[in-house]
Write a protein that holds these residues in place. Sequence first.
Motif, mmCIF file in Angstrom:
data_model
loop_
_atom_site.group_PDB
_atom_site.id
_atom_site.type_symbol
_atom_site.label_atom_id
_atom_site.label_comp_id
_atom_site.label_asym_id
_atom_site.label_seq_id
_atom_site.Cartn_x
_atom_site.Cartn_y
_atom_site.Cartn_z
ATOM 1 N N ILE A 16 3.001 -0.101 1.975
ATOM 2 C CA ILE A 16 2.027 1.106 2.629
ATOM 3 C C ILE A 16 0.992 1.494 1.684
ATOM 4 O O ILE A 16 -0.206 1.464 2.219
ATOM 5 C CB ILE A 16 2.948 2.115 2.921
ATOM 6 N N MET A 17 1.209 1.375 0.247
ATOM 7 C CA MET A 17 -0.107 1.627 -0.527
ATOM 8 C C MET A 17 -1.015 0.581 -0.357
ATOM 9 O O MET A 17 -2.100 0.993 -0.436
ATOM 10 C CB MET A 17 0.568 2.024 -1.923
ATOM 11 N N ASP A 18 -0.572 -0.510 -0.475
ATOM 12 C CA ASP A 18 -1.525 -1.635 -0.382
ATOM 13 C C ASP A 18 -2.443 -1.762 0.900
ATOM 14 O O ASP A 18 -3.427 -2.175 0.758
ATOM 15 C CB ASP A 18 -1.073 -3.058 -0.758
ATOM 16 N N VAL A 19 -1.567 -1.701 1.985
ATOM 17 C CA VAL A 19 -2.275 -1.677 3.196
ATOM 18 C C VAL A 19 -3.396 -0.231 3.384
ATOM 19 O O VAL A 19 -4.458 -0.448 3.875
ATOM 20 C CB VAL A 19 -1.331 -1.654 4.483
ATOM 21 N N ALA A 20 -2.964 0.884 2.851
ATOM 22 C CA ALA A 20 -3.915 1.871 2.818
ATOM 23 C C ALA A 20 -5.085 1.800 2.082
ATOM 24 O O ALA A 20 -5.931 2.107 2.589
ATOM 25 C CB ALA A 20 -2.928 3.262 2.487
ATOM 26 N N ALA A 21 -4.935 0.994 0.914
ATOM 27 C CA ALA A 21 -5.835 0.743 0.034
ATOM 28 C C ALA A 21 -6.817 -0.166 0.750
ATOM 29 O O ALA A 21 -8.200 -0.098 0.566
ATOM 30 C CB ALA A 21 -5.402 0.220 -1.231
ATOM 31 N N GLY A 22 -6.198 -1.018 1.383
ATOM 32 C CA GLY A 22 -6.938 -2.197 1.995
ATOM 33 C C GLY A 22 -7.838 -1.542 3.117
ATOM 34 O O GLY A 22 -9.079 -1.715 3.323
ATOM 35 N N LEU A 62 -5.153 3.870 -5.100
ATOM 36 C CA LEU A 62 -4.013 3.503 -4.386
ATOM 37 C C LEU A 62 -3.537 2.015 -4.749
ATOM 38 O O LEU A 62 -2.517 1.722 -5.227
ATOM 39 C CB LEU A 62 -4.277 3.333 -3.099
ATOM 40 N N LEU A 63 -4.639 0.966 -5.071
ATOM 41 C CA LEU A 63 -4.079 -0.477 -5.481
ATOM 42 C C LEU A 63 -3.458 -0.419 -6.952
ATOM 43 O O LEU A 63 -2.462 -1.066 -7.253
ATOM 44 C CB LEU A 63 -5.680 -1.191 -5.785
ATOM 45 N N LEU A 64 -4.043 0.439 -8.040
ATOM 46 C CA LEU A 64 -3.480 0.657 -9.200
ATOM 47 C C LEU A 64 -2.037 1.137 -9.136
ATOM 48 O O LEU A 64 -1.204 0.810 -9.890
ATOM 49 C CB LEU A 64 -4.368 1.356 -10.028
ATOM 50 N N ALA A 65 -1.803 2.005 -8.233
ATOM 51 C CA ALA A 65 -0.486 2.936 -8.150
ATOM 52 C C ALA A 65 0.392 1.729 -7.462
ATOM 53 O O ALA A 65 1.709 1.726 -8.045
ATOM 54 C CB ALA A 65 -0.633 4.221 -7.347
ATOM 55 N N ALA A 66 0.184 0.904 -6.694
ATOM 56 C CA ALA A 66 1.083 -0.026 -5.937
ATOM 57 C C ALA A 66 1.285 -1.047 -6.900
ATOM 58 O O ALA A 66 2.266 -1.342 -7.025
ATOM 59 C CB ALA A 66 0.322 -0.621 -4.889
ATOM 60 N N HIS A 145 -2.816 -8.390 -2.311
ATOM 61 C CA HIS A 145 -2.055 -7.989 -3.500
ATOM 62 C C HIS A 145 -0.594 -7.378 -3.136
ATOM 63 O O HIS A 145 0.155 -7.675 -3.697
ATOM 64 C CB HIS A 145 -2.926 -6.916 -4.320
ATOM 65 N N GLY A 146 -0.676 -6.757 -1.941
ATOM 66 C CA GLY A 146 0.442 -6.240 -1.643
ATOM 67 C C GLY A 146 1.613 -7.389 -1.177
ATOM 68 O O GLY A 146 2.859 -7.302 -1.595
ATOM 69 N N LEU A 147 1.218 -8.686 -0.628
ATOM 70 C CA LEU A 147 2.184 -9.720 -0.535
ATOM 71 C C LEU A 147 2.798 -10.084 -1.979
ATOM 72 O O LEU A 147 3.963 -10.296 -2.170
ATOM 73 C CB LEU A 147 1.367 -10.903 -0.057
ATOM 74 N N PHE A 148 1.826 -10.316 -2.857
ATOM 75 C CA PHE A 148 2.391 -10.975 -4.117
ATOM 76 C C PHE A 148 3.214 -10.009 -4.934
ATOM 77 O O PHE A 148 4.036 -10.385 -5.676
ATOM 78 C CB PHE A 148 1.026 -11.413 -4.913
ATOM 79 N N ALA A 149 2.713 -8.462 -4.829
ATOM 80 C CA ALA A 149 3.540 -7.470 -5.519
ATOM 81 C C ALA A 149 4.758 -7.229 -5.056
ATOM 82 O O ALA A 149 5.769 -7.371 -5.757
ATOM 83 C CB ALA A 149 2.756 -6.164 -5.381
ATOM 84 N N VAL A 150 4.860 -7.493 -3.568
ATOM 85 C CA VAL A 150 6.389 -7.439 -2.931
ATOM 86 C C VAL A 150 7.287 -8.571 -3.297
ATOM 87 O O VAL A 150 8.376 -8.560 -3.721
ATOM 88 C CB VAL A 150 6.243 -7.073 -1.356
ATOM 89 N N SER A 151 6.447 -9.660 -3.523
ATOM 90 C CA SER A 151 7.270 -10.939 -3.675
ATOM 91 C C SER A 151 7.565 -11.001 -5.244
ATOM 92 O O SER A 151 8.747 -11.426 -5.510
ATOM 93 C CB SER A 151 5.960 -12.214 -3.410
ATOM 94 N N TYR A 152 6.841 -10.463 -6.035
ATOM 95 C CA TYR A 152 7.181 -10.282 -7.290
ATOM 96 C C TYR A 152 8.585 -9.320 -7.433
ATOM 97 O O TYR A 152 9.410 -9.809 -8.183
ATOM 98 C CB TYR A 152 6.147 -9.600 -8.291
ATOM 99 N N TYR A 153 8.232 -8.125 -6.685
ATOM 100 C CA TYR A 153 9.531 -7.235 -6.848
ATOM 101 C C TYR A 153 10.955 -7.905 -6.386
ATOM 102 O O TYR A 153 11.814 -7.716 -7.029
ATOM 103 C CB TYR A 153 9.220 -5.930 -6.266
ATOM 104 N N ILE A 154 10.752 -8.254 -5.436
ATOM 105 C CA ILE A 154 11.986 -9.066 -4.512
ATOM 106 C C ILE A 154 12.530 -10.208 -5.789
ATOM 107 O O ILE A 154 13.762 -9.896 -5.992
ATOM 108 C CB ILE A 154 11.690 -9.801 -3.286
ATOM 109 N N SER A 155 11.662 -11.115 -5.977
ATOM 110 C CA SER A 155 12.101 -12.208 -6.819
ATOM 111 C C SER A 155 12.585 -11.794 -8.280
ATOM 112 O O SER A 155 13.440 -12.199 -8.831
ATOM 113 C CB SER A 155 11.087 -13.352 -6.899
ATOM 114 N N ALA A 156 11.717 -10.834 -9.055
ATOM 115 C CA ALA A 156 12.193 -10.252 -10.090
ATOM 116 C C ALA A 156 13.482 -9.500 -10.144
ATOM 117 O O ALA A 156 14.613 -9.731 -10.928
ATOM 118 C CB ALA A 156 11.336 -9.338 -10.434
ATOM 119 N N THR A 157 13.690 -8.932 -9.057
ATOM 120 C CA THR A 157 15.291 -8.003 -8.757
ATOM 121 C C THR A 157 16.197 -9.042 -8.542
ATOM 122 O O THR A 157 17.421 -8.767 -8.853
ATOM 123 C CB THR A 157 15.126 -6.871 -7.725
#
Length: 172
Positions: A16-22, A62-66, A145-157
Amino acid sequence: MVKKAIGSIVCLLIMIMDVAAGILGIEAEVAQNKVKHLRMWIFECRDPSYEAFKLGLAAAILLLAAHAISNLFGGCICIWSKDELHKASSNKQLALGSLIFSWITLAIGFSMLIIGTLENSKSRKSCGISEHRLLSIGGILCFIHGLFAVSYYISATAFTREEKLIPNPPPT
Protein backbone atom coordinates in the motif's frame (compact mmCIF):
# COMPACT_ATOMS: atom_id res chain seq x y z
CA MET A 1 -1.56 -18.39 12.97
CA VAL A 2 -0.87 -14.98 14.47
CA LYS A 3 2.52 -14.78 12.72
CA LYS A 4 0.87 -15.44 9.35
CA ALA A 5 -1.65 -12.67 10.01
CA ILE A 6 1.12 -10.27 11.01
CA GLY A 7 3.10 -11.26 7.91
CA SER A 8 0.09 -10.60 5.68
CA ILE A 9 -0.46 -7.22 7.32
CA VAL A 10 3.21 -6.26 6.86
CA CYS A 11 3.15 -7.30 3.18
CA LEU A 12 -0.08 -5.40 2.62
CA LEU A 13 1.31 -2.32 4.39
CA ILE A 14 4.48 -2.36 2.28
CA MET A 15 2.52 -2.70 -0.96
CA ILE A 16 0.00 0.00 0.00
CA MET A 17 2.80 2.42 0.88
CA ASP A 18 4.74 1.72 -2.32
CA VAL A 19 1.62 1.94 -4.51
CA ALA A 20 0.63 5.19 -2.81
CA ALA A 21 4.16 6.53 -3.34
CA GLY A 22 3.99 5.54 -7.01
CA ILE A 23 0.63 7.22 -7.52
CA LEU A 24 1.84 10.37 -5.73
CA GLY A 25 4.97 10.47 -7.91
CA ILE A 26 2.90 10.22 -11.09
CA GLU A 27 0.43 12.82 -9.80
CA ALA A 28 3.36 15.11 -9.00
CA GLU A 29 4.47 14.83 -12.63
CA VAL A 30 0.94 15.72 -13.78
CA ALA A 31 0.88 18.75 -11.44
CA GLN A 32 4.32 19.82 -12.69
CA ASN A 33 3.16 19.65 -16.30
CA LYS A 34 0.20 21.96 -15.54
CA VAL A 35 2.41 24.97 -14.73
CA LYS A 36 3.30 27.55 -17.36
CA HIS A 37 6.49 26.82 -19.26
CA LEU A 38 8.32 28.03 -22.34
CA ARG A 39 10.37 25.55 -24.33
CA MET A 40 13.00 26.40 -26.93
CA TRP A 41 15.00 23.52 -28.41
CA ILE A 42 16.48 21.61 -25.39
CA PHE A 43 16.13 24.56 -23.01
CA GLU A 44 13.03 25.14 -20.96
CA CYS A 45 11.84 27.87 -18.61
CA ARG A 46 9.02 27.07 -16.22
CA ASP A 47 7.47 28.13 -12.98
CA PRO A 48 7.79 25.77 -10.00
CA SER A 49 4.70 23.86 -8.90
CA TYR A 50 4.10 23.82 -5.16
CA GLU A 51 1.59 20.99 -5.64
CA ALA A 52 4.23 18.88 -7.43
CA PHE A 53 6.66 19.70 -4.62
CA LYS A 54 4.25 18.43 -1.94
CA LEU A 55 3.29 15.29 -3.87
CA GLY A 56 6.89 14.45 -4.77
CA LEU A 57 8.04 14.90 -1.18
CA ALA A 58 5.20 12.71 0.11
CA ALA A 59 6.09 10.03 -2.45
CA ALA A 60 9.76 10.05 -1.39
CA ILE A 61 8.84 9.79 2.30
CA LEU A 62 6.43 6.89 1.67
CA LEU A 63 9.07 5.08 -0.40
CA LEU A 64 11.60 5.42 2.44
CA ALA A 65 9.06 4.29 5.03
CA ALA A 66 8.10 1.20 3.02
CA HIS A 67 11.76 0.29 2.61
CA ALA A 68 12.42 0.74 6.32
CA ILE A 69 9.45 -1.45 7.26
CA SER A 70 10.48 -4.26 4.92
CA ASN A 71 14.04 -4.22 6.22
CA LEU A 72 13.10 -3.94 9.89
CA PHE A 73 10.53 -6.73 9.80
CA GLY A 74 12.52 -8.86 7.33
CA GLY A 75 15.63 -8.91 9.48
CA CYS A 76 19.23 -9.14 8.39
CA ILE A 77 20.36 -11.67 5.81
CA CYS A 78 24.14 -11.86 5.51
CA ILE A 79 26.26 -13.95 3.17
CA TRP A 80 30.00 -13.58 3.64
CA SER A 81 31.49 -15.67 0.83
CA LYS A 82 30.75 -17.29 -2.52
CA ASP A 83 30.84 -20.72 -0.89
CA GLU A 84 28.24 -19.65 1.64
CA LEU A 85 26.10 -18.29 -1.20
CA HIS A 86 26.26 -21.58 -3.10
CA LYS A 87 25.47 -23.58 0.07
CA ALA A 88 22.62 -21.28 1.12
CA SER A 89 19.01 -22.36 0.83
CA SER A 90 16.88 -20.99 -1.98
CA ASN A 91 14.99 -18.81 0.51
CA LYS A 92 18.23 -17.18 1.65
CA GLN A 93 19.42 -16.67 -1.93
CA LEU A 94 16.06 -15.16 -2.92
CA ALA A 95 16.13 -12.92 0.16
CA LEU A 96 19.60 -11.68 -0.73
CA GLY A 97 18.71 -11.02 -4.36
CA SER A 98 15.49 -9.25 -3.42
CA LEU A 99 17.33 -7.18 -0.82
CA ILE A 100 19.92 -6.06 -3.37
CA PHE A 101 17.30 -5.15 -5.98
CA SER A 102 15.13 -3.36 -3.41
CA TRP A 103 18.13 -1.21 -2.44
CA ILE A 104 18.89 -0.48 -6.10
CA THR A 105 15.29 0.52 -6.88
CA LEU A 106 15.20 2.59 -3.68
CA ALA A 107 18.39 4.45 -4.61
CA ILE A 108 17.31 5.22 -8.16
CA GLY A 109 13.63 5.89 -7.40
CA PHE A 110 14.35 8.06 -4.35
CA SER A 111 16.98 10.04 -6.26
CA MET A 112 14.59 10.70 -9.13
CA LEU A 113 11.77 11.72 -6.78
CA ILE A 114 14.04 14.05 -4.81
CA ILE A 115 15.54 15.68 -7.93
CA GLY A 116 12.06 16.17 -9.40
CA THR A 117 10.81 17.53 -6.09
CA LEU A 118 13.72 19.94 -5.71
CA GLU A 119 13.08 21.28 -9.21
CA ASN A 120 9.71 22.44 -7.89
CA SER A 121 10.96 23.88 -4.59
CA LYS A 122 12.42 27.04 -6.06
CA SER A 123 10.64 30.30 -5.36
CA ARG A 124 11.24 31.68 -8.83
CA LYS A 125 11.09 30.59 -12.42
CA SER A 126 13.91 28.26 -13.45
CA CYS A 127 15.51 27.89 -16.83
CA GLY A 128 17.83 25.18 -18.07
CA ILE A 129 18.05 21.89 -19.89
CA SER A 130 14.69 20.21 -19.64
CA GLU A 131 14.50 17.22 -17.33
CA HIS A 132 11.29 15.43 -18.09
CA ARG A 133 9.61 12.55 -16.38
CA LEU A 134 11.78 12.34 -13.26
CA LEU A 135 8.77 12.25 -10.96
CA SER A 136 6.79 9.75 -13.02
CA ILE A 137 9.76 7.40 -13.49
CA GLY A 138 10.43 7.67 -9.75
CA GLY A 139 6.78 6.80 -9.18
CA ILE A 140 6.99 3.76 -11.43
CA LEU A 141 10.11 2.62 -9.57
CA CYS A 142 8.06 2.80 -6.35
CA PHE A 143 5.79 0.07 -7.76
CA ILE A 144 8.80 -2.07 -8.66
CA HIS A 145 10.32 -1.44 -5.22
CA GLY A 146 7.13 -2.76 -3.64
CA LEU A 147 7.53 -6.07 -5.45
CA PHE A 148 11.16 -6.48 -4.37
CA ALA A 149 10.47 -5.33 -0.79
CA VAL A 150 7.62 -7.80 -0.32
CA SER A 151 9.68 -10.54 -1.94
CA TYR A 152 12.50 -9.77 0.48
CA TYR A 153 10.21 -9.78 3.51
CA ILE A 154 8.57 -13.09 2.57
CA SER A 155 11.81 -14.90 1.69
CA ALA A 156 13.67 -13.52 4.71
CA THR A 157 10.96 -14.60 7.14
CA ALA A 158 10.75 -17.99 5.40
CA PHE A 159 14.50 -18.41 5.78
CA THR A 160 14.34 -17.40 9.44
CA ARG A 161 11.55 -19.91 10.06
CA GLU A 162 13.48 -22.57 8.10
CA GLU A 163 16.64 -21.88 10.11
CA LYS A 164 14.77 -22.37 13.41
CA LEU A 165 13.34 -25.72 12.28
CA ILE A 166 16.60 -27.21 10.98
CA PRO A 167 19.35 -27.40 13.59
CA ASN A 168 22.77 -26.34 12.38
CA PRO A 169 25.34 -29.14 12.12
CA PRO A 170 28.47 -28.75 14.25
CA PRO A 171 31.37 -27.08 12.42
CA THR A 172 34.01 -29.40 11.01
